[in-house]
Design a protein around this motif. Structure first.
Motif, PDB file in Angstrom:
ATOM      1  N   ALA A   1      67.362 -62.774  13.566  1.00 47.71           N
ATOM      2  CA  ALA A   1      66.940 -61.873  14.644  1.00 47.71           C
ATOM      3  C   ALA A   1      68.109 -61.580  15.569  1.00 47.71           C
ATOM      4  CB  ALA A   1      65.785 -62.497  15.411  1.00 47.71           C
TER       5      ALA A   1
ATOM      6  N   ASP B   1      63.091 -54.085  14.301  1.00 50.28           N
ATOM      7  CA  ASP B   1      62.906 -54.825  15.551  1.00 50.28           C
ATOM      8  C   ASP B   1      62.692 -53.821  16.682  1.00 50.28           C
ATOM      9  OD1 ASP B   1      62.875 -57.174  17.057  1.00 50.28           O
ATOM     10  OD2 ASP B   1      65.028 -57.129  17.449  1.00 50.28           O
TER      11      ASP B   1
ATOM     12  N   THR C   1      59.064 -56.517  13.870  1.00 49.19           N
ATOM     13  CA  THR C   1      58.971 -57.538  14.929  1.00 49.19           C
ATOM     14  C   THR C   1      58.990 -56.825  16.272  1.00 49.19           C
ATOM     15  OG1 THR C   1      61.374 -57.846  14.885  1.00 49.19           O
ATOM     16  CG2 THR C   1      60.057 -59.444  13.654  1.00 49.19           C
TER      17      THR C   1
ATOM     18  N   THR D   1      65.649 -58.894  10.848  1.00 47.46           N
ATOM     19  CA  THR D   1      64.952 -57.899  11.663  1.00 47.46           C
ATOM     20  C   THR D   1      65.988 -57.152  12.486  1.00 47.46           C
ATOM     21  OG1 THR D   1      63.106 -57.396  13.111  1.00 47.46           O
ATOM     22  CG2 THR D   1      64.301 -59.452  13.617  1.00 47.46           C
TER      23      THR D   1
END
Ligand code: E4P
Length: 218
Positions: free
Chosen positions: A167, A6, A26, A187
């Motif tokens: 996330a 991420d 991401t 992520t």
């Protein structure tokens, strides 16, 4: 469980890739701004650079918040590379955009998801991924992992194809707990991935093995 990183930081993406466990990336507008990537051309070139490093799904978020703007931007982003996944916020026009883009076979990631109801909408709109934000939920004294578990359960009951992407991960235990409750993807910041390596007994054990080897070979 797939591991995405991420970040929009190319060095960190390379480091995670070199570890051999990276499945995708991401990003979001805050992460792009943190790297100083501004202006349409620079943003597009940065996504190209990420896609050259990682041969896996790379989420690129739209800035528009109206239906027409989101589908125009989404289709432009999707043209950058076959691995681009268009990240769409969980708002009313976002649901419409998810439906439109998925009907065009463009992969999507529905972001800013904080409830099971939102996750049901994302799945029904055909999102490839749904991103519940664990850390931000924990920050307001609710349980982010409970939400992941609830969504995994609902998606299982109805056999939705949408993958649950945990996330806003803040630490290695978020990754472990996400795996435990069946998230398809986590992520994570690089620090959380590297945090999985750590155990004092590994360090103590290795030190002893090497010391014994030295003694035996002295
Ligand atoms: C990922 O897709 C999200 O944008 C990200 O995980 C948000 O994380 P944060 O809550 O640490 O900003």
């Amino acid at each position: 469980m797939k591991f995405f990183i991420d970040t929009a930081n190319l060095d960190q993406i390379r480091e995670a890739k070199d570890l051999g466990v990276l499945d995708g990336v991401t990003t979001n507008p805050s992460l792009m701004a943190k790297e100083g990537i501004t202006g349409k051309e620079n943003i597009i070139n940065h996504y190209k650079a990420i896609c050259e490093i990682v041969k896996g799904d790379v989420s690129a978020e739209v800035i528009a918040t109206d239906f027409e703007g989101m589908i125009t931007e989404g289709q432009e982003l999707a043209r950058i590379d076959p691995h681009i996944v268009v990240k769409i916020p969980m708002i009313k026009d976002g649901v419409k955009a998810l439906k439109f883009l998925s009907s065009k076979n463009i992969k999507t990631n529905c972001t800013l998801v904080f409830s099971a109801g939102q996750a049901i909408l994302a799945a029904k709109a055909g999102a490839t991924y749904v991103s519940p934000f664990i850390g931000r939920i924990d920050d307001v004294n609710w349980d982010g992992i409970d939400l992941i578990e609830q969504i995994v359960h609902i998606y299982g009951v109805y056999q939705y194809d949408t993958q649950v992407l945990a996330a806003s991960i803040r630490n290695p235990m978020h990754i472990v707990r996400s795996a435990e409750v069946g998230a398809d993807v986590a992520t994570c910041p690089l620090s959380s991935i590297l945090g999985l390596l750590k155990h004092p007994l590994t360090d103590i054990g290795l030190e002893k093995f090497l010391a014994d080897h030295q003694k035996g070979n002295a």
